[in-house]
Design an enzyme around this catalytic site. Structure first.
Site, PDB file in Angstrom:
ATOM      1  CD  GLU A   1      57.393  39.834  44.579  1.00 25.47           C
ATOM      2  OE1 GLU A   1      56.853  39.503  42.881  1.00 25.47           O
ATOM      3  OE2 GLU A   1      57.363  39.442  45.526  1.00 25.47           O
TER       4      GLU A   1
ATOM      5  CD  GLU B   1      59.240  33.820  51.298  1.00 29.30           C
ATOM      6  OE1 GLU B   1      59.176  33.748  53.082  1.00 29.30           O
ATOM      7  OE2 GLU B   1      59.485  34.581  50.903  1.00 29.30           O
TER       8      GLU B   1
ATOM      9  CE  LYS C   1      51.799  45.785  49.406  1.00 25.81           C
ATOM     10  NZ  LYS C   1      51.996  44.270  49.111  1.00 25.81           N
TER      11      LYS C   1
ATOM     12  CG  ASP D   1      54.698  40.936  38.763  1.00 23.74           C
ATOM     13  OD1 ASP D   1      55.488  41.500  38.639  1.00 23.74           O
ATOM     14  OD2 ASP D   1      53.431  40.567  38.430  1.00 23.74           O
TER      15      ASP D   1
ATOM     16  N   GLY E   1      54.887  34.177  50.827  1.00 20.40           N
ATOM     17  CA  GLY E   1      54.131  33.613  52.301  1.00 20.40           C
ATOM     18  C   GLY E   1      54.015  32.153  52.642  1.00 20.40           C
TER      19      GLY E   1
ATOM     20  NE  ARG F   1      54.025  44.074  41.281  1.00 21.07           N
ATOM     21  CZ  ARG F   1      52.954  43.088  41.140  1.00 21.07           C
ATOM     22  NH1 ARG F   1      51.940  44.062  42.148  1.00 21.07           N
ATOM     23  NH2 ARG F   1      52.121  41.770  41.447  1.00 21.07           N
TER      24      ARG F   1
ATOM     25  N   GLY G   1      48.114  34.354  46.201  1.00 22.03           N
ATOM     26  CA  GLY G   1      48.030  33.437  44.156  1.00 22.03           C
ATOM     27  C   GLY G   1      49.660  32.685  44.123  1.00 22.03           C
TER      28      GLY G   1
END
Length: 397
Positions: A381, A331, A15, A146, A328, A89, A210
């Site tokens: 993030e 929000e 990504k 993380d 997700g 990341r 998660g």
């Protein structure tokens, strides 16, 4: 101004976002899926235009080349020189890293050494780092972990009640995850509240497939629900969350499964999927909850576990200034927020059902007189990765 590439490399995916800093403006973003397969998918979006192609992408190096070539061929940048830094990341920083860090050969070696703590993720993250270093060797690169945000936890929060040598010899302790998200929303909450982060007691609820809950006092994580792995804590989409550890040998004995097979059940066949009996997706479960008792039970268990953590962490911080909902589900799910918040009025949390009826939008959902504020903050993030990359690369933002 700086252009920063924020990268999230998985074992077969990549990504990316190209972000103009300090504006945090996303210039281009995309995703490479099924790397190593003959029918890999490359999709990119820039200037409102979307492009998608299915082609063979042999490895991450080929994916990176395609990514960079797409940025120049679409005119997003004229040359690779316009990329000022790359932020990667990295899932697990162990006890080595309490902050993001400029990537050197020594840092790469340290990340490799702790890869056994995250065998599914760290090697993939490293593959992405190596692929970019091969093609852009002179550009500064930063690793954003993380786990780093949670390294501020006191020993009383991260130590397990196990023989001390397990910690000293094997690194067995609570690490926590979603740190980049919790850090981002806590900083954003301070801005919205108009109060320095160093004066706030926050509970951040990162709720997606998660999920984790973090207690943030004076800008530092002091406890979090995930543990040595992301399996611990609250009920999740397919993960069990906390269970009695004696269940593992019991299930092995009853079913004939190996330890790894039971672990796979706990990670991939449990949680909301197991409770509902048909889906790990909250949207599907909410849709059926009025007519399906198991779906309603799944929602109650899911929200109830988070509800308990909020009470626990408020007690741990001797009070609370704000609750944050992000990711997700956090929000977008009106129902889950309602179930989590109902019954917390005794803690000074008064939320407005009308304000709560919102999806994916940054908003306070508490009544004005509520001593404890409740805020929906969409996580970002990639922006946090870009901010840390600018800070550590010495770029003038």
């Amino acid at each position: 101004m700086s252009n920063v590439l924020a990268i999230n490399a998985g074992s077969s995916s990549l990504k990316f976002q190209l972000i103009k800093m300090p504006e945090e403006q996303v210039i281009a973003k995309g995703l490479v899926e099924r790397i190593g397969m003959p029918d890999a998918i490359f999709s990119v979006e820039a200037d409102g235009e979307k492009d998608k192609k299915v082609t063979e992408i042999a490895d991450h190096s080929v994916a990176v080349k395609m990514l960079l070539e797409s940025l120049t061929s679409t005119g997003v940048i004229q040359s690779f020189d316009e990329i000022d830094a790359v932020g990667h990341r990295v899932v697990h920083g162990g006890e080595y890293f309490s902050d993001s860090v400029l990537i050197t050969d020594e840092i790469i070696q340290q990340i490799e050494e702790i890869s056994e703590l995250a065998p599914l993720h760290n090697p993939a993250n490293l593959t992405g780092i190596h692929a970019f270093k091969e093609i852009l060797p002179e550009i500064p690169m930063v690793a954003v972990f993380d786990t780093a945000f949670h390294q501020s936890m006191p020993e009383a929060s991260y130590m397990y009640s196990l023989p001390r040598e397990y910690y000293e010899e094997y690194g067995i302790r609570k690490y926590g995850f979603h740190g980049t998200s919790h850090k981002y929303v806590s900083e954003r909450a301070a801005d919205l509240l108009g109060v320095p982060l160093s004066n706030l007691r926050l509970i951040s609820c990162h709720i997606g497939n998660g999920a984790s809950v973090t207690a943030i006092k004076d800008g530092e994580s002091i406890d979090t629900s995930m543990g040595f792995t992301p399996l611990a804590g609250v009920t999740m989409g397919t993960r069990s969350g906390n269970i009695d550890p004696a269940l593992i040998p019991y299930i092995m004995d009853k079913t004939g499964k190996t330890a790894d097979e039971v672990l796979n059940v706990l990670n991939k066949e449990s949680g909301m999927l197991a409770l509902s009996g048909f889906s790990s997706d909250l949207r599907d479960i909410e849709e059926k909850s009025e007519t399906d008792a198991r779906a309603e039970l799944a929602l109650d268990v899911f929200a109830g576990r988070i509800h308990k953590y909020i009470g626990s962490y408020a007690a741990k911080m001797n009070g609370l200034d704000a609750i944050i909902f992000t990711a997700g589900v956090g929000e977008n799910s009106v129902t889950i927020r309602e179930k989590i918040l109902t019954g917390l009025e005794f803690m000074g949390i008064y939320w407005d059902p009308k304000l709560n009826d919102v999806r994916g939008k940054e908003q306070f959902i508490n009544y004005p007189h509520s001593p404890v504020k409740v805020i929906i903050i969409p996580t970002n993030e990639e922006a946090m990765i870009a901010k840390d990359t600018v800070r550590l690369s010495g770029l003038n933002s």
